[in-house]
Enzyme design. Structure first.
Site, PDB file in Angstrom:
ATOM      1  N   GLY A 226       0.829  -1.202   0.000  1.00 46.06           N
ATOM      2  CA  GLY A 226       0.000   0.000   0.000  1.00 46.06           C
ATOM      3  C   GLY A 226       0.856   1.241   0.000  1.00 46.06           C
ATOM      4  O   GLY A 226       1.990   1.242  -0.493  1.00 46.06           O
ATOM      5  N   SER A 227       0.344   2.298   0.583  1.00 43.16           N
ATOM      6  CA  SER A 227       1.029   3.588   0.541  1.00 43.16           C
ATOM      7  C   SER A 227       2.226   3.609   1.473  1.00 43.16           C
ATOM      8  O   SER A 227       2.278   2.893   2.488  1.00 43.16           O
ATOM      9  CB  SER A 227       0.065   4.714   0.925  1.00 43.16           C
ATOM     10  OG  SER A 227      -0.218   4.675   2.314  1.00 43.16           O
ATOM     11  N   GLU A 246       5.686  -3.517   0.630  1.00 47.70           N
ATOM     12  CA  GLU A 246       5.761  -3.156  -0.792  1.00 47.70           C
ATOM     13  C   GLU A 246       4.929  -1.894  -0.934  1.00 47.70           C
ATOM     14  O   GLU A 246       3.697  -1.928  -0.870  1.00 47.70           O
ATOM     15  CB  GLU A 246       5.235  -4.296  -1.658  1.00 47.70           C
ATOM     16  CG  GLU A 246       5.635  -4.187  -3.115  1.00 47.70           C
ATOM     17  CD  GLU A 246       4.589  -3.481  -3.947  1.00 47.70           C
ATOM     18  OE1 GLU A 246       4.767  -2.258  -4.199  1.00 47.70           O
ATOM     19  OE2 GLU A 246       3.612  -4.111  -4.345  1.00 47.70           O
ATOM     20  N   LEU A 247       5.625  -0.762  -1.113  1.00 49.03           N
ATOM     21  CA  LEU A 247       4.975   0.542  -1.018  1.00 49.03           C
ATOM     22  C   LEU A 247       4.864   1.204  -2.391  1.00 49.03           C
ATOM     23  O   LEU A 247       4.921   0.541  -3.418  1.00 49.03           O
ATOM     24  CB  LEU A 247       5.732   1.399  -0.007  1.00 49.03           C
ATOM     25  CG  LEU A 247       5.970   0.711   1.347  1.00 49.03           C
ATOM     26  CD1 LEU A 247       6.769   1.595   2.287  1.00 49.03           C
ATOM     27  CD2 LEU A 247       4.651   0.290   1.984  1.00 49.03           C
ATOM     28  N   CYS A 280       1.697   0.019  -8.548  1.00 48.01           N
ATOM     29  CA  CYS A 280       2.890   0.614  -7.937  1.00 48.01           C
ATOM     30  C   CYS A 280       3.984   0.876  -8.963  1.00 48.01           C
ATOM     31  O   CYS A 280       4.806   1.773  -8.766  1.00 48.01           O
ATOM     32  CB  CYS A 280       3.427  -0.306  -6.841  1.00 48.01           C
ATOM     33  SG  CYS A 280       2.290  -0.545  -5.469  1.00 48.01           S
ATOM     34  N   GLU A 374       3.094  10.141  -6.011  1.00 48.16           N
ATOM     35  CA  GLU A 374       2.549   9.006  -6.759  1.00 48.16           C
ATOM     36  C   GLU A 374       1.173   9.370  -7.295  1.00 48.16           C
ATOM     37  O   GLU A 374       0.232   9.596  -6.526  1.00 48.16           O
ATOM     38  CB  GLU A 374       2.459   7.777  -5.867  1.00 48.16           C
ATOM     39  CG  GLU A 374       2.014   6.536  -6.595  1.00 48.16           C
ATOM     40  CD  GLU A 374       2.047   5.295  -5.718  1.00 48.16           C
ATOM     41  OE1 GLU A 374       2.283   4.197  -6.253  1.00 48.16           O
ATOM     42  OE2 GLU A 374       1.831   5.426  -4.496  1.00 48.16           O
TER      43      GLU A 374
END
Length: 471
Positions: A226-227, A246-247, A280, A374
């Site tokens: 996520g963020s 996992e950003l 992502c 992002e």
């Protein structure tokens, strides 16, 4: 319509309070999900801890995962239609995600049969003479898996599959926007023979549920996609746990003066606009050598203008709705702000039938949110550069670093970019959104912590215990 209950210790658990899941495309009701709370989160951990104590041999884990992969294949269209409805994912992309999830489960089964371990040559020195030593893999413990909306099946599979392969029971919190696909996968795994307690589903307020797992000492690992802001908060709030994060990212790609422009533009389109840029690794920043930038802009604008936009149920659609109207408003405002600051929209930029058209922007200020943050939408910003060296500096001028790519026919430039790029993966003449489910996958800087990719995720979920034997 699917009504999703909690799933704890092998039982469906209903709750009086429920929440709705509505289609991002037309707002129609897709289903409901039970709203659990901290007590439910704790009950899920209790079930998972009991399962961990009971154990499940690797061959049984592998058999369950193989069976689950087969069952997902048999229900592939059901999964794809659910992805279409709750995530607004174009049906062609949804079917592709289902096939990837099948692969992820199959890979996980393979890894369950070859867990890490090695012999240790103690008698390489006199102190170890006559001794035999080896390592065996032990599961770290209960894994709290927290997943986002954009890949509601395959990213859930990437949490569950490696955890089960490693022998770690799972407590799962899917995105509140896309809980139904995760629930269907939980159902499939139960049908595949997974014993009670090994996989528990808790839906509801993410802040309450995640906080409960952060504070629960019985949870050994938190695996989150996520963020960046949320990911680092989770890590800070549970410093004694193992974390796999996992950003986000704002993926950069470079086009050298000697690159195959048609190939580069095709890669930019695939990476920038698939699922409306909601990945992502979606391309966001395109650095193009000034000698070819006008050609690239012309080709990219034409290609983007030809993309099918609209109803995600249409087989031809590439760009459908963003996950919510709020997301559409945010991205639109970012583009409009850049234009007020002097940027030029080359293609797209308008909202048609609730869908933001695939957009190409150039002339953007270096401090624009379109470059620095992002976007998570169908917007690619083109920036001219004088050299690959300048492109490297610009691409690295980011707090993110997940995937990055360069298109060039100059081996020296390819190697220099590979060496200097601040990213977890560098792709040469390959689209930056490329990901194979068995490859190592990690981010640097604000893009993450730890590694995914089935084999590598398993390695992060086990500890190798050393055993020494002496006669």
């Amino acid at each position: 319509m699917r009504n999703q209950a909690l799933y704890i210790d092998g039982e469906s658990v209903t709750r009086e309070k429920t929440a709705e899941v509505r289609s991002p495309w037309n707002g129609e009701l897709v289903g409901t999900y039970a709203v659990g709370d901290a007590a439910d989160a704790a009950a899920a951990v209790t079930a998972a801890r009991r399962a961990l104590a009971d154990g499940l041999p690797p061959y049984r884990r592998a058999e369950v995962l193989v069976a689950a992969a087969r069952l997902v294949g048999e229900r592939a269209e059901e999964f794809a239609q659910l992805l279409l409805l709750e995530a607004g994912k174009p049906i062609t992309a949804a079917r592709g995600e289902v096939q990837r999830a099948i692969t992820t489960l199959q890979l996980s089964a393979d890894e369950a049969r070859r867990l890490p371990g090695e012999s240790v040559q103690l008698d390489a020195f006199p102190t170890g003479e006559g001794m035999l030593a080896f390592t065996v893999a032990e599961a770290l413990g209960v894994v709290a898996a927290i997943t986002p909306f954009n890949f509601p099946l395959n990213l859930v599979a990437h949490k569950i599959g490696p955890a089960l392969a490693a022998g770690c029971p799972v407590v799962l919190k899917p995105s509140e926007r896309t809980p139904l696909t995760a629930g269907l996968l939980v159902e499939v795994l139960a049908e595949a023979g997974l014993p009670p307690g090994w996989l528990n589903l808790v839906t509801g307020d993410p802040a309450e549920i995640v906080k409960a797992w952060q504070e629960d000492e019985r949870v050994a690992v938190v695996s989150f996609t996520g963020s960046a802001a949320v990911g680092w908060q989770i890590k800070a709030g549970s410093p004694h746990k193992q974390h796999v994060l996992e950003l986000g990212s704002n993926t950069a790609m470079v086009v050298d003066a000697d690159a195959d422009l048609d190939r580069a533009v095709a890669a930019a389109v695939a990476s920038g606009y698939g699922f409306s840029g909601q990945a992502c690794v979606s391309l966001q920043r395109l650095y193009v050598h000034e000698d070819v930038v006008e050609d690239v802009l012309a080709k990219l604008g034409a290609a983007v203008g030809a993309l099918a936009v609209g109803d995600p149920a249409d087989e031809k659609t590439v760009v459908g709705p963003l996950i919510s109207s709020q997301a559409t408003d945010r991205v639109t405002q970012w583009v409009e702000g850049a234009v007020r600051d002097g940027a030029r929209v080359v293609a797209g930029g308008a909202v048609r039938d609730g869908v933001l058209e695939p957009t190409v922007v150039t002339g953007v200020r270096p401090d624009s949110v379109l470059l620095c943050d992002e976007v998570f939408g169908p917007v690619v910003t083109v920036v001219p550069v004088k050299s690959v060296a300048e492109a490297i500096t610009a691409a690295n001028d980011s707090r993110f670093g997940l995937n990055t790519a360069i298109f060039t026919n100059d081996l020296g430039n390819a190697l220099e970019y590979s060496r200097r790029a601040e990213a977890g993966s560098v792709l040469v003449n390959v689209a930056p959104a490329f990901r194979a489910d068995h490859m190592p996958y990690r981010g640097v800087k604000d893009s993450g912590h730890g590694r995914e990719g089935v084999k590598y995720a398993v390695e992060s979920l086990v500890a190798e215990k050393l055993v020494i034997l002496a006669a």
